[in-house]
Motif scaffolding. Structure first.
Motif, mmCIF file in Angstrom:
data_model
loop_
_atom_site.group_PDB
_atom_site.id
_atom_site.type_symbol
_atom_site.label_atom_id
_atom_site.label_comp_id
_atom_site.label_asym_id
_atom_site.label_seq_id
_atom_site.Cartn_x
_atom_site.Cartn_y
_atom_site.Cartn_z
ATOM 1 N N ARG A 127 -25.939 2.721 -29.543
ATOM 2 C CA ARG A 127 -24.518 2.464 -29.532
ATOM 3 C C ARG A 127 -24.027 2.747 -30.599
ATOM 4 O O ARG A 127 -24.545 3.151 -31.798
ATOM 5 C CB ARG A 127 -24.586 0.933 -29.217
ATOM 6 N N TYR A 170 -25.221 6.005 -18.668
ATOM 7 C CA TYR A 170 -24.677 5.773 -19.997
ATOM 8 C C TYR A 170 -25.500 5.817 -21.230
ATOM 9 O O TYR A 170 -25.076 5.978 -22.277
ATOM 10 C CB TYR A 170 -24.310 3.970 -20.034
ATOM 11 N N CYS A 171 -26.568 6.487 -21.057
ATOM 12 C CA CYS A 171 -27.688 6.284 -22.206
ATOM 13 C C CYS A 171 -28.118 7.712 -22.634
ATOM 14 O O CYS A 171 -28.227 8.527 -22.070
ATOM 15 C CB CYS A 171 -29.083 5.801 -21.262
ATOM 16 N N GLN A 194 -40.434 3.839 -22.478
ATOM 17 C CA GLN A 194 -39.124 3.567 -21.957
ATOM 18 C C GLN A 194 -38.902 2.803 -20.661
ATOM 19 O O GLN A 194 -38.238 2.183 -20.146
ATOM 20 C CB GLN A 194 -38.060 4.779 -22.232
ATOM 21 N N THR A 238 -40.510 -1.050 -21.683
ATOM 22 C CA THR A 238 -39.940 -1.708 -21.150
ATOM 23 C C THR A 238 -40.146 -1.533 -19.541
ATOM 24 O O THR A 238 -40.398 -0.041 -19.129
ATOM 25 C CB THR A 238 -38.289 -1.552 -21.247
ATOM 26 N N GLN A 240 -28.959 -4.781 -16.274
ATOM 27 C CA GLN A 240 -27.763 -3.939 -16.740
ATOM 28 C C GLN A 240 -26.474 -4.616 -16.017
ATOM 29 O O GLN A 240 -25.426 -4.612 -16.810
ATOM 30 C CB GLN A 240 -27.663 -2.293 -16.292
ATOM 31 N N ARG A 297 -28.957 3.787 -11.661
ATOM 32 C CA ARG A 297 -30.088 2.893 -11.910
ATOM 33 C C ARG A 297 -31.148 2.741 -10.740
ATOM 34 O O ARG A 297 -32.099 2.253 -10.635
ATOM 35 C CB ARG A 297 -29.740 1.416 -12.261
ATOM 36 N N ASP A 307 -31.799 -6.955 -20.162
ATOM 37 C CA ASP A 307 -30.662 -6.342 -20.867
ATOM 38 C C ASP A 307 -29.372 -6.423 -19.747
ATOM 39 O O ASP A 307 -29.843 -5.964 -18.529
ATOM 40 C CB ASP A 307 -30.892 -5.005 -21.258
ATOM 41 N N MET A 325 -25.265 -5.303 -19.596
ATOM 42 C CA MET A 325 -24.171 -4.654 -20.168
ATOM 43 C C MET A 325 -22.857 -4.897 -19.481
ATOM 44 O O MET A 325 -22.824 -5.030 -18.321
ATOM 45 C CB MET A 325 -24.328 -2.955 -19.808
ATOM 46 N N VAL A 349 -22.071 -4.693 -24.951
ATOM 47 C CA VAL A 349 -20.749 -4.143 -24.723
ATOM 48 C C VAL A 349 -20.979 -2.527 -24.622
ATOM 49 O O VAL A 349 -21.589 -1.938 -25.320
ATOM 50 C CB VAL A 349 -19.564 -4.304 -25.459
ATOM 51 N N TYR A 350 -20.542 -2.237 -23.421
ATOM 52 C CA TYR A 350 -20.887 -0.611 -23.103
ATOM 53 C C TYR A 350 -20.304 0.095 -24.479
ATOM 54 O O TYR A 350 -19.118 -0.118 -24.774
ATOM 55 C CB TYR A 350 -20.176 -0.256 -21.707
ATOM 56 N N SER A 351 -20.995 1.226 -24.709
ATOM 57 C CA SER A 351 -20.582 1.986 -25.818
ATOM 58 C C SER A 351 -20.560 3.588 -25.500
ATOM 59 O O SER A 351 -21.743 3.897 -24.937
ATOM 60 C CB SER A 351 -21.545 1.681 -27.022
HETATM 61 N N1 SAH Z 1 -35.727 2.149 -21.488
HETATM 62 C C1 SAH Z 1 -35.054 0.716 -21.516
HETATM 63 C C2 SAH Z 1 -34.181 0.268 -22.480
HETATM 64 C C3 SAH Z 1 -33.426 1.364 -23.511
HETATM 65 S S1 SAH Z 1 -31.972 0.890 -24.611
HETATM 66 C C4 SAH Z 1 -34.550 0.497 -20.107
HETATM 67 O O1 SAH Z 1 -34.495 1.163 -19.350
HETATM 68 O O2 SAH Z 1 -33.953 -0.499 -19.920
HETATM 69 C C5 SAH Z 1 -32.051 -0.895 -24.371
HETATM 70 C C6 SAH Z 1 -30.695 -1.436 -23.968
HETATM 71 O O3 SAH Z 1 -29.632 -0.988 -24.405
HETATM 72 C C7 SAH Z 1 -30.576 -0.874 -22.398
HETATM 73 O O4 SAH Z 1 -31.246 -1.777 -21.528
HETATM 74 C C8 SAH Z 1 -29.295 -1.022 -22.304
HETATM 75 O O5 SAH Z 1 -28.782 -2.292 -21.681
HETATM 76 C C9 SAH Z 1 -28.460 -0.888 -23.493
HETATM 77 N N2 SAH Z 1 -27.647 0.335 -23.508
HETATM 78 C C10 SAH Z 1 -28.034 1.559 -23.445
HETATM 79 N N3 SAH Z 1 -27.098 2.457 -23.528
HETATM 80 C C11 SAH Z 1 -26.171 1.757 -23.927
HETATM 81 C C12 SAH Z 1 -24.743 2.129 -24.296
HETATM 82 N N4 SAH Z 1 -24.457 3.355 -24.158
HETATM 83 N N5 SAH Z 1 -23.858 1.006 -24.400
HETATM 84 C C13 SAH Z 1 -24.475 -0.208 -24.345
HETATM 85 N N6 SAH Z 1 -25.494 -0.447 -24.092
HETATM 86 C C14 SAH Z 1 -26.500 0.489 -23.921
#
Ligand code: SAH
Ligand code: SF4
Ligand code: F3S
Length: 440
Positions: free
Chosen positions: A54, A167-168, A205, A239, A268, A280, A306, A308, A338-340
């Motif tokens: 983030r 988002y990741c 992961q 995870t 999420q 997802r 987790d 978001m 919070v989503y980033s």
């Molecule tokens: N591999 C794991 C977690 C990786 S990151 C999984 O799949 O769940 C850990 C957490 O960060 C994620 O579960 C997600 O909730 C959060 N996250 C990841 N990217 C993000 C983003 N762009 N903005 C906000 N939260 C994020």
């Protein structure tokens, strides 16, 4: 060197994976005769192991790196190295090189194991070393490790990620998924148990997709094989991705006397529309069905998650679905974010980014709801006696602390020799999440 004391200081950001990678960096430094120190001012070598999940993780790392400018002025021989997920982002190493001329070494996630070689080069010359490898290599074994989390030991089972949640950033900075061989993992765990570690946490992961690249290997079998190792220890893993969380895995956990009945299963969001946009690959109902299967086999299983808020296009109705899911799932803990926006990911290009104020309101509501669930779980502990693995001492509270098999933290009055021991603690007071107890 000015300090000349052969000390290093490592600053870690981000997830457990990064904490463990810092143990490898520490191992590399220790194997060269350097020793750890608590204060950056005392160090000859400072290493930043960064995160970019983030924006605030990036900002924190950059702020702390920037703050070293003065230290470097006072100690010209200080070596500053920066590695991790932030430097692995496209173009980022060059940007850091230009922004912070006092950084000596920049490396990425794909060449972490070569940090020692880079350091040797730097120690024998003066040039700056900016070395990033574009692509991941094969799994590497035998990197030295200086472990810092006794009685827990982290053990990698997979590296990288293939899921590309929209988002990741992780798949872009950690490369494709690679599994370690079951034999290498089993040997490492056997060694750790023999050394006296009482808790083994398997890291990936998405641990549930372990072994897809190794004929005959899969995650439930790995759990079973590790559980056959003699001795008393707790087995944890993180995870778990819900899409691959199978009944066979639940059976393996259920049959094991080592695997803790606690699972970190990030959901999420609760809206099917948002989950689809996130890529997802499950719906709210499918997620709740998986929880039902888990609780059918293990009724008291603790599930953490987790969540978001503010993913692009998330409406109030979508968010209500998240609230509804949290009410139904009864998580024993939730990390809320919070989503980033992450440059280079599909979600960053989506229309309908949610205003910060709206996300803030949503996350506050979510946290309040989860806190009330936490308090209910805590209340149920009152007066009960639980087995706790003592992890250490909390100076602020002047108490020892540890967790039960569900991962619940308990504080109690104890002595230093209890660290790494299983003790019986009676819960005498319950606060929000943490519990207070007495040794019995
Ligand atoms: N591999 C794991 C977690 C990786 S990151 C999984 O799949 O769940 C850990 C957490 O960060 C994620 O579960 C997600 O909730 C959060 N996250 C990841 N990217 C993000 C983003 N762009 N903005 C906000 N939260 C994020
Ligand atoms: Fe990111 Fe998704 Fe991979 Fe987890 S599974 S690391 S959230 S892409
Ligand atoms: Fe972990 Fe952050 Fe990298 S969460 S995988 S250190 S981006």
């Amino acid at each position: 060197m000015l300090n000349g004391n052969g000390k290093y200081h490592i600053i870690t950001y981000g997830c457990q994976m990064n904490l463990h990678e810092s143990e490898k960096l520490a191992g590399i430094l220790s194997s060269r005769g350097f020793a750890p120190c608590n204060e950056p001012e005392d160090a000859d070598i400072i290493v930043f192991n960064t995160c970019c999940i983030r924006e605030n993780a990036e900002k924190r790392a950059e702020g702390n790196i920037g703050a070293l400018k003065q230290l470097k002025k006072r100690n010209k021989n200080l070596i500053i190295a920066v590695g991790g997920c932030l430097t692995q982002q496209k173009g980022r190493a060059e940007a850091l090189r230009d922004k912070f001329p006092f950084i000596d070494i920049i490396f990425g996630t794909h060449n972490l194991e070569e940090f020692g070689t880079l350091l040797d080069k730097k120690l024998s010359g003066n040039e700056r070393l900016i070395e990033i490898r574009e692509k991941e290599g094969a799994v590497r074994e035998n990197t030295p490790k200086t472990r810092t989390s006794y009685p827990n030991a982290w053990v990698n089972i997979t590296y990288g990620c293939n899921n590309f949640c929209s988002y990741c950033i992780v798949p872009y900075v950690r490369g494709r998924e690679r599994s370690r061989s079951p034999e290498d993992i089993l040997n490492e765990v056997r060694g750790l148990v023999a050394e006296g570690y009482k808790e083994i946490t398997l890291l990936g992961q998405n641990v549930n997709s372990y072994g897809k690249d190794i004929p005959g290997a899969d995650f439930p079998s790995l759990i079973r094989r590790i559980s056959d190792i003699g001795g008393k220890f707790r087995l944890k893993f993180m995870t778990s991705h819900p899409k691959d969380f199978s009944e066979e895995l639940v059976r393996a956990i259920c049959d094991s006397d080592k695997a803790c009945p606690s699972v970190h299963l990030p959901v999420q969001a609760g809206s099917d529309r948002v989950l689809a946009l996130m890529n997802r690959k499950y719906t709210k109902e499918e997620y709740l069905d998986k929880l039902a299967v888990l609780r059918e086999y293990i009724p008291h299983a603790a599930v953490t998650t987790d969540i978001m808020v503010g993913f692009p296009t998330e409406t109030e109705d979508d968010f209500e679905e998240t609230i509804d899911l949290v009410k139904k799932a009864r998580f024993s803990g939730a990390f809320t974010f919070v989503y980033s926006k992450r440059k280079g990911t599909p979600a960053a290009e989506m229309q309908g980014q949610v205003p910060a104020a709206v996300s803030k309101k949503r996350i506050m509501r979510l946290i309040a709801l989860q806190n009330s669930v936490n308090r209910e779980y805590s209340k149920a502990y009152m007066g009960k006696t639980v087995e706790v693995l003592c992890e250490g001492y909390d100076a602020k509270r002047d108490k020892y602390l540890g967790r039960d098999i569900y991962g619940r933290m308990i504080y109690f009055t104890g002595t230093a020799d209890l660290v790494g021991e299983f003790v019986q603690v009676k819960v005498t007071a319950t606060g929000g999440i943490s519990l207070m107890g007495e040794l019995i």
